[in-house]
Design a protein around this motif. Sequence first.
Motif, PDB file in Angstrom:
ATOM      1  N   ALA A 261       0.838  -1.249  -0.028  1.00 48.85           N
ATOM      2  CA  ALA A 261       0.240  -0.083   0.496  1.00 48.85           C
ATOM      3  C   ALA A 261       0.796   1.345   0.281  1.00 48.85           C
ATOM      4  N   ARG A 262       2.263   1.261   0.888  1.00 50.25           N
ATOM      5  CA  ARG A 262       3.111   2.130   0.405  1.00 50.25           C
ATOM      6  C   ARG A 262       4.004   2.662  -1.107  1.00 50.25           C
ATOM      7  N   VAL A 263       3.559   1.321  -1.823  1.00 46.02           N
ATOM      8  CA  VAL A 263       4.526   1.662  -3.020  1.00 46.02           C
ATOM      9  C   VAL A 263       3.784   2.030  -4.088  1.00 46.02           C
ATOM     10  N   GLN A 264       4.545   3.600  -3.910  1.00 43.66           N
ATOM     11  CA  GLN A 264       3.285   4.400  -5.117  1.00 43.66           C
ATOM     12  C   GLN A 264       4.207   4.802  -6.116  1.00 43.66           C
ATOM     13  N   VAL A 265       5.304   4.561  -6.424  1.00 44.12           N
ATOM     14  CA  VAL A 265       6.453   4.843  -7.470  1.00 44.12           C
ATOM     15  C   VAL A 265       6.207   4.184  -8.719  1.00 44.12           C
ATOM     16  N   PRO A 266       6.370   4.600  -9.507  1.00 45.30           N
ATOM     17  CA  PRO A 266       6.052   3.365 -10.635  1.00 45.30           C
ATOM     18  C   PRO A 266       7.133   3.068 -11.305  1.00 45.30           C
ATOM     19  N   LEU A 267       6.337   1.562 -11.217  1.00 44.22           N
ATOM     20  CA  LEU A 267       6.721   0.343 -11.021  1.00 44.22           C
ATOM     21  C   LEU A 267       7.039  -0.268 -12.192  1.00 44.22           C
ATOM     22  N   LEU A 268       8.316  -0.983 -13.233  1.00 46.38           N
ATOM     23  CA  LEU A 268       8.489  -2.326 -13.798  1.00 46.38           C
ATOM     24  C   LEU A 268       8.207  -3.537 -12.984  1.00 46.38           C
ATOM     25  N   SER A 269       6.949  -4.810 -12.782  1.00 49.85           N
ATOM     26  CA  SER A 269       7.675  -5.797 -12.852  1.00 49.85           C
ATOM     27  C   SER A 269       7.586  -7.452 -13.292  1.00 49.85           C
TER      28      SER A 269
END
Length: 579
Positions: A261-269
Amino acid sequence: MDFKTEVRDGMRIDWDVPIVMDDGLVLRADVFRPIAEGRYPVIMTYGPYGKGVAFQEGYKTSWEIMCRENPDAVSGTTNQYANWEVVDPEKWVPDGFVCLRVDSRGAGRSPGYLCHNNDREQQDYHDCIEWAAVQPWSTGKVGLNGISYYGANQWRAAATQPPHLAAICVWEGWHDNYRDGNRHGGILCSFRKNWQDMQVKTVQHGVGERGRKHPVTGELACGPETLSEEELVKNRENMAAQLLAHEWDGPYYRERSANLARVQVPLLSAANWGGHGLHLRGNLEGFVGAASTQKWLEAHGGSHWAPFYTDYGVNMQKKFFNYFLKGEQNGWDQEPRIRLQVRHPGEKFVERHETEWPLARTQWTHFYLNPHDMSLSRTPVQASGSVTYEALGEGVTFSTPPLTEPMELTGPSALKLFLSSSTVDADVFAVLRVFDPQGVEVVFQGALDPHSPISLGWLRASHRKLDAARSLPYRPFHSHDEKQALVPGQVVELDVEIWATCIVVPVGYRVALTLRGKDYEWDGPAASLSNMKHPMKGCGPFVHDDPEDRPVDVFGGQVTLHFGADQPASVLLPVIPQA
């Protein structure tokens, strides 16, 4: 504090740069940057494998396989600066990035107490990000990139919300420290014990003269001091003992897991279809659960390490980071949110773009386990029956008839069983398999094991309690907070999570489900990697053979599966309709 700077191979390199943590401890980092003065965005990694250990030496067989099977991964570079699971600076610095490698606390050139994934490590990573952002060569935008450990700790670092963290690329990295690798279905995985022996203790800070030397600088990769074995033991957590002692999910594992819930940056998984055991679930669940509104998922096959370094992998990573770290309007925002390399037998992959995970058009289909002919059928079983097998034996297999049309399975699966045991517990190992028309099993290159089935699932019967709020029809979620022992001979209902898969099964092939009380083993020769303690027999290093966790008197009895109209044992498969 002094450090060495030199210009070579088109880069300005700062060796062993000190980074002071909030408690005064000094971590050491190597900085690779463009020669021209200026400010550049930063690609950072932080981890325990020793920045001074050459990929070619520390992971010899993996390197040789990559060179043989993925030559583009080692092209366009001298490979002198190649490290396990982190970016090659020779491929990034010319494009205007600073590459920053930090030896984590207690590893490589960084002193301190070696304890993986805990709050201390997360704070260190946070502080390193903020340190990098204010250096004279930095634009203030920091991106995280890397495989496995260097991917997994990105979830946790992002959850600390460093102000200057601009984007993360999590490549085959777990996020749930309990479910994604250490306690599959509640069953202790032996991987971490062997991993610490083979890949971590060997590069612990203080190994010094007994360890490797940096291939470029000649400095001790785990120095400069050489400590006694007794001092080394005192300076690290006994991870195997801690995992054995913590059977239940709770503070120990939550501290080492990401708050999505605190992971709010742009991400590529980026996930690996063959990553059952460590390198798949976390990327899929992390993508779904992360709070970021700008997130992308990619899923591929092949080895755990090579795709990251191939032109396919590097070009995708650069486009992502160019957009978020440099502000280039390169069309990344128009990229499909889901990029799947759809798998076919023979290690063939066809790229397909999607908009959500799991796929909205999935036809969730029950295949019922029929004890009368050992089939998997779409028709519920009416007549009662049972099947008994030795818990530590080969188990039993249920199979579809040969397919009359192709069937694609893409997504997670869920297994419902009605089970009794002759003892007070039982471990269920579920194996999804494919067989060709000649009855030969079709196996695939897993993340580590070259002979992997299409999917695996696990559950300890005494851990069968579900978390109703987090369970989904296609993905049961177990609370792992209360033992519900079996009464010998009494039937209980189990819901088993089977990790996601992707496979197009051709006409004439069969889909099968094997249930057993021990790890899957491929019917062929074992394979070895130099960084793995034991030969791999189908599950890679992700086996469950700890005698203390699985005493024979409890897990070596007989298991009986029960069937009938009121006991509809089935596996729910993610069937994707043909276009």
